[in-house]
Write a protein that holds these residues in place. Sequence first.
Motif, short mmCIF file in Angstrom:
data_model
loop_
_atom_site.label_atom_id
_atom_site.label_comp_id
_atom_site.label_asym_id
_atom_site.label_seq_id
_atom_site.Cartn_x
_atom_site.Cartn_y
_atom_site.Cartn_z
N SER A 1 1.18 -1.24 -0.31
CA SER A 1 0.28 -0.23 0.00
C SER A 1 0.77 1.26 -0.02
CB SER A 1 -1.20 0.07 1.13
OG SER A 1 -0.41 0.35 2.59
N ASP B 1 2.13 1.88 -3.93
CA ASP B 1 1.12 2.03 -4.38
C ASP B 1 1.20 3.58 -3.96
OD1 ASP B 1 -0.90 2.13 -6.54
OD2 ASP B 1 -1.97 1.32 -4.57
N ASP B 2 1.24 4.38 -3.24
CA ASP B 2 0.89 5.07 -2.87
C ASP B 2 1.85 6.68 -2.80
OD1 ASP B 2 -1.43 5.02 -1.52
OD2 ASP B 2 -1.26 4.93 0.63
N ASN C 1 -6.48 -4.44 -6.00
CA ASN C 1 -5.05 -4.95 -4.73
C ASN C 1 -4.25 -4.02 -5.16
OD1 ASN C 1 -2.97 -6.54 -4.58
ND2 ASN C 1 -4.83 -8.67 -4.63
N SER C 2 -3.28 -3.67 -3.95
CA SER C 2 -2.23 -2.93 -4.12
C SER C 2 -1.23 -3.56 -4.44
CB SER C 2 -1.94 -2.46 -2.27
OG SER C 2 -2.71 -3.09 -0.93
N ARG D 1 -0.77 -3.15 -8.18
CA ARG D 1 -0.67 -1.94 -8.83
C ARG D 1 0.60 -1.80 -8.35
NH1 ARG D 1 -5.57 -1.15 -6.42
NH2 ARG D 1 -5.24 -0.50 -4.10
N ALA D 2 0.91 -2.18 -6.81
CA ALA D 2 2.31 -2.08 -6.28
C ALA D 2 4.04 -2.69 -7.24
CB ALA D 2 3.20 -2.19 -4.86
#
Length: 274
Positions: A20, A23-24, A94-95, A98-99
Amino acid sequence: MAKQARAVQTWRSIVDAAASVFDDYGYERAAISEILRRAKVTKGALYFHFASKEAIAQAIMDEQTSTVEFEQEGSPLQSLVDGGQQFAFALRHNSMARAGTRLSIEGVFLGGPHPWGDWIDATARMLELGQERGEVFPQIDPMVSAKIIVASFTGIQLVSEADSGRADLREQVAEMWRHILPSIAHPGVIAHIKPEGRVDLAAQAREKAEREEQEARIAAEAKGAGSDPDSGSRPGGAGLRGGGSGRGPRAGGAGDESDEEPAGAGVAAGGVVA
């Protein structure tokens, strides 16, 4: 067994929290301190499992491929299409997916494992299976075509992210297959392939959520009426979630995941201070 179960749970918490954060913020701006905050673990526990921020990122790269399962039965090409749609859905929900994708695009591992290697290899294997079953043209080089497919998917998901926050990704990936399939597969096979995938994963997820909500409501009503259907079970029986694919937690003996910070663990890889 209790220590091993705790180690698995801690490893899982760290990887999920790190996904997460990456991803951010991306790799360079991701701070170990933020991963610790989201994972709710000590610095000692984190460094017990991972030597550096790069090691955590590599675990996420390894883990992201677990979001896709290629069916080995039936049509290999349809299975390949379905796998692409599974990952397209994961990129929205789903993080971890994405990550892993963001880390790959940022080129974090240019000096290490190929960031797209697992996806290319998995795609090439399905194309080889397609050749064996007469779906894919025999003159096609599976590895070359796999690289083109993975590169095309990567570019399409980036454009979809910019255009709609990936809301249209399922259809965009379907269009990709409509353009690629004629160059690698027999026309008679293409006629039976569903570029959108055999399953509407969004609808399936909604149905699951509605079913779980209904089951929770029924259980709550039963408990309120004094007839809890689970009253005969032992309390505290919830199991720990496994570590998934990837490298997994390190096994250790007494003193595992100590709260004591090991020497030299104060600075994460990439120069970001925890």
